[in-house]
Design a protein around this motif. Structure first.
Motif, mmCIF file in Angstrom:
data_model
loop_
_atom_site.group_PDB
_atom_site.id
_atom_site.type_symbol
_atom_site.label_atom_id
_atom_site.label_comp_id
_atom_site.label_asym_id
_atom_site.label_seq_id
_atom_site.Cartn_x
_atom_site.Cartn_y
_atom_site.Cartn_z
ATOM 1 N N ASP A 466 0.672 9.683 6.877
ATOM 2 C CA ASP A 466 -0.241 9.934 6.131
ATOM 3 C C ASP A 466 -0.069 10.324 4.772
ATOM 4 O O ASP A 466 -0.915 10.162 3.823
ATOM 5 C CB ASP A 466 -1.075 11.021 6.612
ATOM 6 C CG ASP A 466 -1.545 10.799 8.181
ATOM 7 O OD1 ASP A 466 -2.296 9.756 8.216
ATOM 8 O OD2 ASP A 466 -1.391 11.696 8.945
ATOM 9 N N PRO A 500 -4.404 -0.545 9.048
ATOM 10 C CA PRO A 500 -4.405 -1.620 8.168
ATOM 11 C C PRO A 500 -4.192 -1.104 6.734
ATOM 12 O O PRO A 500 -3.466 -1.630 5.701
ATOM 13 C CB PRO A 500 -5.947 -2.009 8.320
ATOM 14 C CG PRO A 500 -6.182 -1.634 9.652
ATOM 15 C CD PRO A 500 -5.127 -0.546 10.062
ATOM 16 N N GLN A 501 -4.581 0.268 6.359
ATOM 17 C CA GLN A 501 -4.425 0.737 5.302
ATOM 18 C C GLN A 501 -3.089 0.853 4.851
ATOM 19 O O GLN A 501 -2.483 0.669 3.570
ATOM 20 C CB GLN A 501 -5.133 1.914 4.950
ATOM 21 C CG GLN A 501 -6.748 1.883 4.904
ATOM 22 C CD GLN A 501 -7.170 0.814 3.969
ATOM 23 O OE1 GLN A 501 -6.829 0.904 2.754
ATOM 24 N NE2 GLN A 501 -7.978 -0.267 4.295
ATOM 25 N N LEU A 502 -2.213 1.502 5.831
ATOM 26 C CA LEU A 502 -0.859 1.594 5.486
ATOM 27 C C LEU A 502 -0.301 0.291 5.276
ATOM 28 O O LEU A 502 0.885 0.345 4.537
ATOM 29 C CB LEU A 502 -0.354 2.411 6.603
ATOM 30 C CG LEU A 502 1.527 2.600 6.684
ATOM 31 C CD1 LEU A 502 1.903 3.479 5.682
ATOM 32 C CD2 LEU A 502 1.743 3.316 7.961
ATOM 33 N N TYR A 504 -1.466 -2.550 3.750
ATOM 34 C CA TYR A 504 -1.731 -2.841 2.492
ATOM 35 C C TYR A 504 -0.628 -2.140 1.680
ATOM 36 O O TYR A 504 -0.236 -3.052 0.870
ATOM 37 C CB TYR A 504 -3.019 -2.374 2.198
ATOM 38 C CG TYR A 504 -4.184 -3.418 2.702
ATOM 39 C CD1 TYR A 504 -3.993 -4.865 2.633
ATOM 40 C CD2 TYR A 504 -5.301 -3.076 3.290
ATOM 41 C CE1 TYR A 504 -5.208 -5.586 3.263
ATOM 42 C CE2 TYR A 504 -6.189 -3.711 4.001
ATOM 43 C CZ TYR A 504 -6.035 -5.021 3.970
ATOM 44 O OH TYR A 504 -7.270 -5.903 4.373
ATOM 45 N N LYS A 505 -0.431 -0.997 1.693
ATOM 46 C CA LYS A 505 0.432 -0.166 0.927
ATOM 47 C C LYS A 505 1.921 -0.872 0.941
ATOM 48 O O LYS A 505 2.525 -0.754 -0.100
ATOM 49 C CB LYS A 505 0.486 1.324 1.186
ATOM 50 C CG LYS A 505 -0.837 1.979 1.002
ATOM 51 C CD LYS A 505 -0.680 3.600 1.376
ATOM 52 C CE LYS A 505 -1.998 4.419 1.211
ATOM 53 N NZ LYS A 505 -1.720 5.778 1.670
ATOM 54 N N LYS A 514 -3.837 -6.937 -1.820
ATOM 55 C CA LYS A 514 -4.482 -6.896 -0.647
ATOM 56 C C LYS A 514 -5.164 -8.469 -0.254
ATOM 57 O O LYS A 514 -5.247 -8.723 0.917
ATOM 58 C CB LYS A 514 -5.831 -6.120 -0.969
ATOM 59 C CG LYS A 514 -6.685 -5.715 -0.124
ATOM 60 C CD LYS A 514 -7.849 -4.791 -0.433
ATOM 61 C CE LYS A 514 -8.485 -4.701 1.076
ATOM 62 N NZ LYS A 514 -9.324 -5.755 1.442
ATOM 63 N N ASP A 518 -4.962 -10.313 3.118
ATOM 64 C CA ASP A 518 -6.118 -10.766 3.950
ATOM 65 C C ASP A 518 -5.991 -12.284 4.027
ATOM 66 O O ASP A 518 -6.606 -12.791 5.242
ATOM 67 C CB ASP A 518 -7.369 -10.571 3.018
ATOM 68 C CG ASP A 518 -7.608 -8.952 3.106
ATOM 69 O OD1 ASP A 518 -7.042 -8.374 3.925
ATOM 70 O OD2 ASP A 518 -8.373 -8.521 2.103
ATOM 71 N N SER A 529 -8.404 -3.920 12.448
ATOM 72 C CA SER A 529 -9.339 -3.031 11.898
ATOM 73 C C SER A 529 -10.430 -2.693 12.826
ATOM 74 O O SER A 529 -11.389 -2.041 12.401
ATOM 75 C CB SER A 529 -10.162 -4.060 10.638
ATOM 76 O OG SER A 529 -9.317 -4.356 9.699
#
Length: 593
Positions: A466, A500-502, A504-505, A514, A518, A529
């Motif tokens: 996190d 997903p957000q992790l 992308y990072k 991004k 995708d 997602s």
């Protein structure tokens, strides 16, 4: 009952004495004793000795028949005399007295002998693989392969895993090895790719709500051949599990491997619970992330010794000042080895591209001294410090390498294997499994200097996800792991990144924005997602497992129809040219060089 046989060539025994039988198979060997002709008939199950005397009508015909002719023999089972019993055969107590015979299949002149396992050229063996597979050793290996795969399926099902098949025609992968591409007739100008592995599909199976998946999966990679890697295609035991951490995956694989190797080999397992070695520790202690733990030799870091004033080894001291490191291998109680042993290791190292290996032996008369070409450059105090660092004792010897970290790791990894073999330190009658853990998430590309994924880009990083600190990406470790046996990597695996957000990072660190993610990983990122469980898996190589169990050094010896080093199937003449009409239908044109 088959019209061709009442029994196989491997099942007749003394209980069948005086019974009339029929057997069919290939003529393996002939021995003409003048009045008697002995024929060994072979099928998938074994060999039966048959005999016919000169007075029989069939004698002259059988005398002329070439080896590998397919025969049906009708005759009577006789007990052999005590002095002629063949204890190497399951049928060795009996022989069949031939009454009649039928030729079921004729043969041309053989391009290679079948009744012996003698070495033969790879080109002939692969071109006539159907003959090569009749030979005892490789025939036995292929049967072993079948039995191992059946055993694995049974054990996986016992542990609650379900077997699913994933697509063979899929999309090209931007990561990993080169793809094999398949043009689409219905979608001109577009291509499928054969899967390098079912990686994304098996993760999607977990997202679909299935809990434990496995598959004996075919994988396709356009890679160069090696002794332990087939060009083109190979098979792996693909495994994925939901709601697991790293230790859960380890438990499943360890349980399977211990059962598997104990069931199919008489060699001992050195560990029931496999040692876990950190990636950095593996490179330090063994010079490799594929260590052979049967070898007791270890590597030690002794760079700091060369900053001491009482060490006069100027060549190494100058290199260390410029940034080189020094590491060494200790060999126990080798002071009695002849000078030639040490010199041969030094010469060998030069053939491997190194500048050589310096060495000395620790001795003690009144004081501790170093014997050997460089021993005189070390004081007693410096030798004592080396002994403390390496746990060396009087009578031990030390081989030293100096250079960049990569250079030293490479030569000492090879030297560890070489010295261990020369000193007979490796227990060939054992299997030593281990886990290599804590791989770095990223590494620096040596050519471009850019940050890239070091292992699997879909892996979960370690730490506080996190609040992950991406400012020093080379320090981020991942839940990635390899399983290694006897110095052979059987598989890589990982706990997957299901957030997903992790993702992308992490991909941004490796140069993907991004939009790139995708587009290139649309199926995966979209699925994650919609509520993905924590999951992870691994995929041990079937071919390499069979290699270990069959005690073979080359993967071709456990593969039914392998290609040669140039990725060519000499038997089926593949790859081959195709008709112009086929190319036209696909909208393709071959450009000649």
């Amino acid at each position: 009952m088959s019209k061709y046989r009442t029994h196989t060539c491997g099942e007749l025994n003394i209980k069948n004495k005086n019974t009339d039988i029929s057997i069919s198979g290939w003529l393996n060997k002939k021995r003409d004793h003048g009045n008697l002709l002995f024929l060994d008939l072979r099928d998938n199950y074994g060999i039966t000795q048959c005999v016919i005397d000169k007075e029989s009508k069939s004698f002259k015909d059988l005398e002329k028949i070439p080896l590998e002719t397919v025969l049906k023999i009708n005759g009577t089972v006789l007990q052999r005399s005590d002095e002629t019993v063949n204890k190497d055969l399951s049928t060795g107590e009996i022989e069949v007295k031939i009454k009649t015979h039928v030729i079921l299949g004729t043969t041309k002149e053989l391009p290679l002998p079948v009744f012996t396992d003698q070495e033969y050229s790879e080109e002939i063996r692969l071109k006539y693989r159907f003959l090569d597979l009749r030979r005892k050793k490789i025939h036995k290996n292929i049967i072993l392969r079948s039995k191992v795969i059946s055993f694995i399926r049974n054990e996986m099902q016992k542990m609650g895993f379900l077997e699913f098949q994933t697509p063979i025609l899929t999309s090209s992968s931007p990561e990993g090895a080169r793809d094999f591409l398949v043009p689409s007739r219905l979608n001109p100008g577009k291509f499928y790719a054969l899967p390098q592995a079912p990686q994304q599909f098996k993760q999607l199976i977990m997202v679909s709500g299935f809990d434990k998946y496995f598959q004996i999966a075919p994988c396709f990679r356009d890679e160069d051949a090696r002794a332990d890697r087939s060009p083109g295609e190979f098979y792996q035991l693909d495994i994925e599990m939901s709601f697991v951490d790293q230790s859960n995956v380890f438990d499943v694989v360890e349980k399977l491997m211990v059962k598997l190797f104990n069931n199919f080999s008489s060699k001992k397992m050195l560990y029931d619970k496999f040692p876990k070695i950190k990636y950095t520790d593996a490179l330090m202690m063994y010079g490799s992330d594929k260590p052979d733990l049967r070898n007791p030799l270890k590597i030690y870091e002794i760079t700091d010794i060369f900053s001491r004033d009482d060490v006069k080894f100027e060549i190494f001291k100058k290199l260390v000042k410029k940034g080189s490191i020094v590491r060494g291998i200790v060999t126990k109680q080798t002071s009695n080895q002849p000078r030639s042993f040490f010199d041969n290791i030094d010469k060998w190292a030069k053939t491997e591209g190194a500048s050589g290996l310096a060495y000395f032996t620790i001795e003690k008369d009144k004081i501790i001294t170093g014997k050997g070409p460089v021993g005189k450059f070390f004081s007693e105090d410096s030798l004592k410090e080396i002994m403390k660092i390496t746990s060396a004792e009087v009578g031990d010897s030390i081989f030293l390498a100096c250079g960049t970290k990569n250079e030293v790791e490479k030569i000492l990894s090879l030297a560890r294997d070489k010295i261990g073999s020369d000193l007979n330190l490796i227990d060939e009658n054992s299997f030593a499994f281990c886990w290599i853990i804590d791989y770095p998430m990223f590494e620096k590309d040596e050519e471009t200097g850019k940050i890239k994924f070091s292992h699997n880009p879909f892996s979960m990083p370690q730490g506080d996800i996190d609040n992950i600190d991406l400012s020093n990406p080379l320090e981020i470790l991942a839940y990635q792991y390899d399983i290694v046996c006897n110095g052979i990597e059987l598989s890589s695996g990982a706990i997957r990144n299901h957030i997903p957000q992790l993702m992308y990072k992490l991909f941004k660190v490796a140069g993907y924005d991004k939009k790139d993610v995708d587009v290139k990983f649309s199926g995966m990122i979209n699925a994650l997602s919609y509520g993905a469980p924590p999951h992870g898996g691994i995929a041990p190589g079937i071919d390499r497992i069979i290699m270990l169990l069959a005690d073979e050094k080359n993967i071709r010896e456990v593969t039914m129809f392998p290609m040669n080093q140039n990725a060519q199937d000499l038997m089926m003449n593949a790859p081959s040219e195709v008709e112009g009409t086929q190319l036209k239908e696909l909208g393709l044109e071959i450009k000649k060089k």
